[in-house]
Design a protein around this motif. Structure first.
Motif, PDB file in Angstrom:
ATOM      1  N   MET A   1       0.831  -1.195   0.000  1.00 32.48           N
ATOM      2  CA  MET A   1       0.000   0.000   0.000  1.00 32.48           C
ATOM      3  C   MET A   1       0.870   1.251   0.000  1.00 32.48           C
ATOM      4  O   MET A   1       2.064   1.199   0.301  1.00 32.48           O
ATOM      5  N   LYS A   2       0.258   2.353  -0.328  1.00 32.71           N
ATOM      6  CA  LYS A   2       0.951   3.626  -0.337  1.00 32.71           C
ATOM      7  C   LYS A   2       0.278   4.575   0.651  1.00 32.71           C
ATOM      8  O   LYS A   2      -0.921   4.466   0.912  1.00 32.71           O
ATOM      9  N   GLY A   4      -1.394   8.007   2.217  1.00 33.94           N
ATOM     10  CA  GLY A   4      -2.289   9.018   1.684  1.00 33.94           C
ATOM     11  C   GLY A   4      -1.518  10.269   1.316  1.00 33.94           C
ATOM     12  O   GLY A   4      -0.355  10.434   1.688  1.00 33.94           O
ATOM     13  N   ASN A  42       2.015   3.735   5.350  1.00 34.44           N
ATOM     14  CA  ASN A  42       1.771   2.834   4.221  1.00 34.44           C
ATOM     15  C   ASN A  42       0.550   1.953   4.435  1.00 34.44           C
ATOM     16  O   ASN A  42      -0.151   1.608   3.475  1.00 34.44           O
ATOM     17  N   MET A  43       0.298   1.581   5.676  1.00 29.74           N
ATOM     18  CA  MET A  43      -0.873   0.754   5.980  1.00 29.74           C
ATOM     19  C   MET A  43      -2.131   1.585   6.220  1.00 29.74           C
ATOM     20  O   MET A  43      -3.182   1.051   6.563  1.00 29.74           O
ATOM     21  N   ARG A  44      -2.006   2.908   6.046  1.00 32.36           N
ATOM     22  CA  ARG A  44      -3.122   3.849   6.237  1.00 32.36           C
ATOM     23  C   ARG A  44      -3.697   3.786   7.652  1.00 32.36           C
ATOM     24  O   ARG A  44      -4.881   4.066   7.858  1.00 32.36           O
ATOM     25  N   SER A  47      -3.078   8.992   8.547  1.00 31.75           N
ATOM     26  CA  SER A  47      -3.022   9.735   7.283  1.00 31.75           C
ATOM     27  C   SER A  47      -2.904  11.231   7.556  1.00 31.75           C
ATOM     28  O   SER A  47      -3.826  12.010   7.284  1.00 31.75           O
TER      29      SER A  47
END
Length: 294
Positions: A1-2, A4, A42-44, A47
């Motif tokens: 994941m990226k 936010g 990365n794991m949100r 944010s």
């Protein structure tokens, strides 16, 4: 994941960093080493709209050793502190704890002060800060203030730091002459978060235990100090621990820790492990054990 989207700020002074934090409020996060923050982004799990990158700020990369303290700046990497001869000689517990932090790649980038500010109960260095009577140096719009490490942690990932304050450094208190220390932890795999861990400090005078204290990793919501002196005070420092003394230590640890169970280990197992690690760490503070480790 990226992560936010966020606005990246690159202040050049502490004052600029604090001004940005005051402007963005609770929507800002400080970036130093990033080894705790980046995975969360990365794991949100978080944010923030603003990252305040302090890597360009001068004056935060120093380790200073005095008769009373080892002062570590906010940008000092774990690996640099681990290799620092003056800090290691003045306070061996710092190096003993750092050797258990994740993997070398993480220690090369992660910062010791950042790991303390992150306030993860599974982090090694918060327990070291508390056991040494450490002090957190914070700076905000109203100026600088000092926070005792014992008062800094409010809960898992929660501290008494205001949203517009920056941790500039952490001072680790030096122990009295004759104090012996050890740090042990147990993880499913080397470098994983510890199922349980313990740091101990045993003050010895004329071959006799004067005081003994411990702090823990992964088995208390915040790092706290347990006084083991009632069980060990007055006994010979280098003699085998009597069964009654060992049992008294176990009972003190079991009553002090408050672990939670998860998919990795039950609460009962973590409690048992914390007591056993404490017993082993105390054994490691004998002269024979320390000479063997050297």
């Amino acid at each position: 994941m990226k992560p936010g989207p966020f606005v990246h700020h690159a202040p050049r002074t502490v004052e600029e960093a604090v001004a940005v934090l005051a402007e963005v409020g609770h929507d800002g996060k400080v970036l130093a080493g990033g080894q705790s923050l980046i995975p969360v982004l990365n794991m949100r799990l978080a944010s923030p709209g603003h990252l305040v990158d302090i890597n360009g700020v001068d004056g935060l990369n120093a380790v200073d050793v005095t008769d009373a303290w080892v002062r570590v700046g906010a940008l000092v990497r774990h690996a640099a502190l681990e290799r620092h001869g003056g800090a290691g000689a003045a306070l061996p517990l710092i190096r003993q704890g750092l050797r258990n932090v994740a993997h070398p790649a993480i220690r090369n980038r992660g910062t010791t002060v950042g790991s303390i500010a992150h306030a993860d109960p599974a982090g090694e260095m918060p327990s070291v800060a508390v056991l040494t009577g450490g002090v957190v140096e914070a700076v905000g719009p109203g100026g600088r203030r000092e926070i005792a490490a014992a008062d800094f942690f409010e809960g898992p990932l929660e501290t008494t730091l205001a949203h517009d304050e920056l941790v500039e450094a952490v001072r680790f208190g030096r122990f009295a002459p004759g104090t012996r220390t050890a740090f042990l932890e147990s993880a499913r795999r080397h470098g994983d978060y510890a199922l349980a861990g313990v740091a101990v400090a045993v003050e010895v005078t004329d071959g006799v235990v004067r005081t003994a204290r411990a702090s823990f990793v992964s088995v208390t919501p915040v790092p706290t100090v347990l006084d083991l002196t009632p069980a060990l005070g007055g006994r010979e420092a280098d003699s085998p621990t009597a069964p009654a003394d060992a049992e008294a230590v176990v009972e003190l640890v079991r009553a002090h820790v408050d672990p939670e169970g998860d998919i990795h280990a039950s609460a009962d197992y973590r409690r048992m492990l914390a007591a056993e690690l404490t017993r082993r760490a105390l054994a490691a503070t004998t002269t024979e054990a320390q000479e063997g480790a050297a």
